[in-house]
Design an enzyme around this catalytic site. Structure first.
Site, PDB file in Angstrom:
ATOM      1  CG  HIS A 180      -2.534  -0.843   0.155  1.00 12.17           C
ATOM      2  ND1 HIS A 180      -2.134  -1.704   1.805  1.00 12.17           N
ATOM      3  CD2 HIS A 180      -3.018  -1.031   0.091  1.00 12.17           C
ATOM      4  CE1 HIS A 180      -3.416  -2.993   0.250  1.00 12.17           C
ATOM      5  NE2 HIS A 180      -4.342  -2.043  -0.063  1.00 12.17           N
ATOM      6  CD  GLU A 232      -9.936  -7.560  -2.339  1.00 16.16           C
ATOM      7  OE1 GLU A 232      -8.231  -7.582  -2.962  1.00 16.16           O
ATOM      8  OE2 GLU A 232     -10.585  -7.150  -1.462  1.00 16.16           O
ATOM      9  CG  ASP A 281      -5.009  -7.886  -1.166  1.00 16.49           C
ATOM     10  OD1 ASP A 281      -4.560  -8.296  -0.971  1.00 16.49           O
ATOM     11  OD2 ASP A 281      -6.010  -7.321  -1.207  1.00 16.49           O
ATOM     12  CB  CYS A 321      -9.777  -1.818  -8.652  1.00 18.89           C
ATOM     13  SG  CYS A 321     -10.024  -2.835  -7.620  1.00 18.89           S
TER      14      CYS A 321
HETATM   15  C1  PEP Z   1      -6.600  -5.377  -4.460  1.00 18.24           C
HETATM   16  O1  PEP Z   1      -5.698  -5.983  -4.119  1.00 18.24           O
HETATM   17  O2  PEP Z   1      -6.120  -5.467  -5.376  1.00 18.24           O
HETATM   18  C2  PEP Z   1      -7.140  -3.899  -4.247  1.00 18.24           C
HETATM   19  C3  PEP Z   1      -6.914  -3.202  -5.365  1.00 18.24           C
HETATM   20  O3  PEP Z   1      -7.363  -3.353  -2.820  1.00 18.24           O
HETATM   21  P1  PEP Z   1      -5.399  -3.423  -2.052  1.00 18.24           P
HETATM   22  O4  PEP Z   1      -4.895  -2.682  -3.195  1.00 18.24           O
HETATM   23  O5  PEP Z   1      -6.718  -2.176  -1.794  1.00 18.24           O
HETATM   24  O6  PEP Z   1      -6.061  -4.584  -1.109  1.00 18.24           O
HETATM   25 MG    MG Z   2      -6.605  -5.662  -2.088  1.00 24.43          MG
END
Ligand code: PEP
Ligand code: MG
Length: 582
Positions: free
Chosen positions: A192, A434, A458, A505
């Site tokens: 993140h 995910e 994920d 995403c």
């Molecule tokens: C993901 O897991 O791809 C996602 C978009 O959520 P995050 O990166 O916030 O876990």
């Molecule tokens: Mg995620």
């Protein structure tokens, strides 16, 4: 001059002076070097933190003694004794002087040595003192670090942050005007912290292994986020090259910006919904400036970080309303609280977990904290009267979880109806895919969800058992692994069968080559950092859908991630060489 190579996670180049940030994690402070002249300042910081910790302990002891009873406050006597232990204090000061390291580094090393020594002793009473040492250690370190956190948010001049690690909350608290780049010893490409760097539109490199050992405050460095290089103490020729590279990068960005008002559409008219991911409402102007078709992922948990209370309904409503209004008529997909994994709240004390990414996180947490979840759902629903909002639940692993989340969502709707508060009755509800289990039952989920959003960050982590934040195994984190493509294709096929919209995403969509592969596989939308959208749009506008569909389907027949990557790069190069340039 010295060059270190790491994992590039956010493009661009920057040159500036270093500010070393000391990590808050007790066990990963790392060895932060200081200059000789900084030694007295470090010792003074140590003494201040001891005084502060002592005052805190005395106040807690008084409170416990008054409220629960004298006998329960005795534990703090043991803590106070450790705090006054001259040997420990001398050991730390000695280490600062001898090794020329920051007091955090010296303290973390000494305290770890102490509790390892205690653990070896064959005496149950002494073994139990280990937890006291840990507790007091954390408290002292927190007091040292609290000071650091302020430094990050109150910078006076532009700096390049160097840290052993940065947590998402550290990154969120940065003074965005004055942090021009950052680089860390550890971290993977889709951590993140890396994602935050792209949102902030600053160059960043992670996984450098020992950058904190090679620089001290005030050193001049160049961060080349395009190549993943950190150049320490650059010579004049390198500085010259840097200026040229910076100019080239700015030209490339302004060239791509010309695509802003054009649709994300292939040459034969196949339209892709290209949206941006955000963490904060103040990113909306950047989303609009980069010509996004909306927001495909609003990571609302950042609202909950760096504060000691929980955000209330009114406060959340105002934020979601602002985003909905500013983006209207474009849609905004709000993801409900995705706490846990690597994102922790100060306002809620959660039990320590061995595997936080497999633990009590995201929708699992919300389904057991219905009160917190409801507050957020009510705020989102109220904001839905001011724009086009969609809601998705993170980390769905089974049908039951989605149904329960939907039920709580409907309860929130019912409450608002009764209270006569307006909201959009047709807010679509989606599941983030995910976890491999969700992908494998996507045919079942597609019957109850209005849409899917594949969270590839994920999904790859869980399907390949590769921690997304660990640089040591980053080479195994392969978006083109055949298992990943099969899972993604299965989700797309399930969605199409039920006429459900399906987007992706995760960061996978920010690589133009992979974005084309996804479009070829039939994805309806791609959502990624606003910063990289023009590059992805350019790729989409350079090809025929009929061509990339054939290439993507053929890609599914290869046996390894490497073969697939090589194949798609070669094929895309034949039809649109510009995609692989720059
Ligand atoms: C993901 O897991 O791809 C996602 C978009 O959520 P995050 O990166 O916030 O876990
Ligand atoms: Mg995620």
């Amino acid at each position: 001059m010295q060059v270190l190579h790491g994992i590039q996670v956010s493009p661009g180049v920057a040159m500036g002076r270093v500010l070393v940030f000391h990590s808050e994690d007790f066990f990963s402070v790392g060895e932060i070097k200081i200059r000789e002249e900084d030694i007295p300042r470090e010792i003074a910081r140590f003494e201040e933190s001891l005084t502060k910790t002592r005052a805190e302990l005395l106040s807690i002891r008084r409170k416990i003694s008054d409220e629960i009873g004298h006998e329960h406050s005795d534990i703090f006597n043991a803590h106070l004794l450790i705090l006054e232990d001259r040997t420990l204090i001398e050991d730390v000061i000695q280490k600062v002087k001898q090794d020329k390291v920051a007091v955090e580094s010296a303290f973390a090393a000494v305290i770890q040595r102490y509790f390892h020594a205690f653990l070896q002793i064959d005496d149950e009473y002494l073994k139990e003192r280990v937890s006291d040492i840990k507790d007091i250690g954390r408290r002292i370190l927190k007091n040292l670090m609290g000071h650091e956190k302020d430094i990050l948010s109150e910078l006076k001049e532009p700096v390049i942050i160097i840290a052993h690690d940065l947590s998402p909350s550290d990154t969120a608290s940065m003074d965005k005007k004055n942090v021009i780049a950052f680089a860390t010893d550890i971290g993977g490409p889709t951590s993140h912290t890396a994602i935050m760097a792209r949102s902030l539109e600053i160059p960043a490199i992670v996984g450098l292994d020992r950058i904190t050992k090679e620089v001290v405050n005030g050193d001049l460095v160049i961060i080349d986020g395009n190549k993943g290089d950190v150049i320490i103490d650059p010579d004049l020729t390198t500085m010259d090259q840097f200026a040229k590279e910076e100019k080239r990068f700015i030209e490339l960005i302004s060239e791509l910006d010309k695509l802003k008002t054009l649709p994300a559409e292939t040459k034969d008219g196949h339209r892709v919904h290209l949206t941006a991911n955000i963490e904060f409402p103040d990113e909306v102007p950047s989303v609009l400036a980069h010509g996004a078709d909306g927001i495909g992922l609003y990571r609302t948990e950042y609202f909950y970080l760096n504060r000691t209370d929980l955000p209330g309904e009114e406060e959340q409503f105002e934020a979601y309303k602002t985003v909905a209004e500013k983006m209207s008529p474009q849609p905004v997909i709000i993801r409900t609280l995705d706490l846990g994994g690597d994102k922790f709240l100060s306002s809620i004390e959660l039990p320590h977990e061995m595997n936080p990414f497999l633990g009590w996180r995201a929708i699992r947490f919300c389904l057991t904290h219905v009160n917190i979840f409801k507050v957020q759902l009510r705020a989102i629903l109220r904001a839905s009267a001011h724009g086009k909002l969609k809601v998705m639940f993170p980390l769905i692993s089974s049908l039951g979880e989605f149904e329960r989340a939907k039920q709580i969502f409907e309860e929130a709707q019912e409450e608002l109806r009764k209270e006569g508060i307006p909201f959009d009755e047709n807010v679509p509800l989606g599941a983030m895919i995910e976890i491999p289990s969700a992908a494998l039952i996507s045919d079942i989920l597609a019957k109850v969800c209005n849409f899917f959003s594949i969270g590839s960050n994920d999904l790859i982590q869980y399907a390949l058992a590769v921690d997304r934040g660990n640089e040591k195994i980053a080479y195994l984190y392969e978006p083109t692994h055949p298992a990943i493509l099969k899972l993604i294709f299965q989700v797309i096929t399930s969605a199409k069968k039920e006429n459900a919209w399906v987007g992706l995403c995760g960061e996978m969509g920010s690589d133009p080559v992979l974005a084309l592969l996804l479009v070829g596989l039939g994805i309806d939308g791609i959502s990624t950092s606003a910063f990289v959208l023009p590059k992805v749009k350019k790729a989409i506008r350079s090809v025929f859908y009929t061509d990339i569909k054939v290439i993507a389907e053929k890609a599914l027949t290869f046996s390894t991630g490497g073969e697939i990557r090589k194949f798609i790069e070669e094929e895309f190069k034949k039809i649109a060489p510009e995609i692989l340039e720059g």
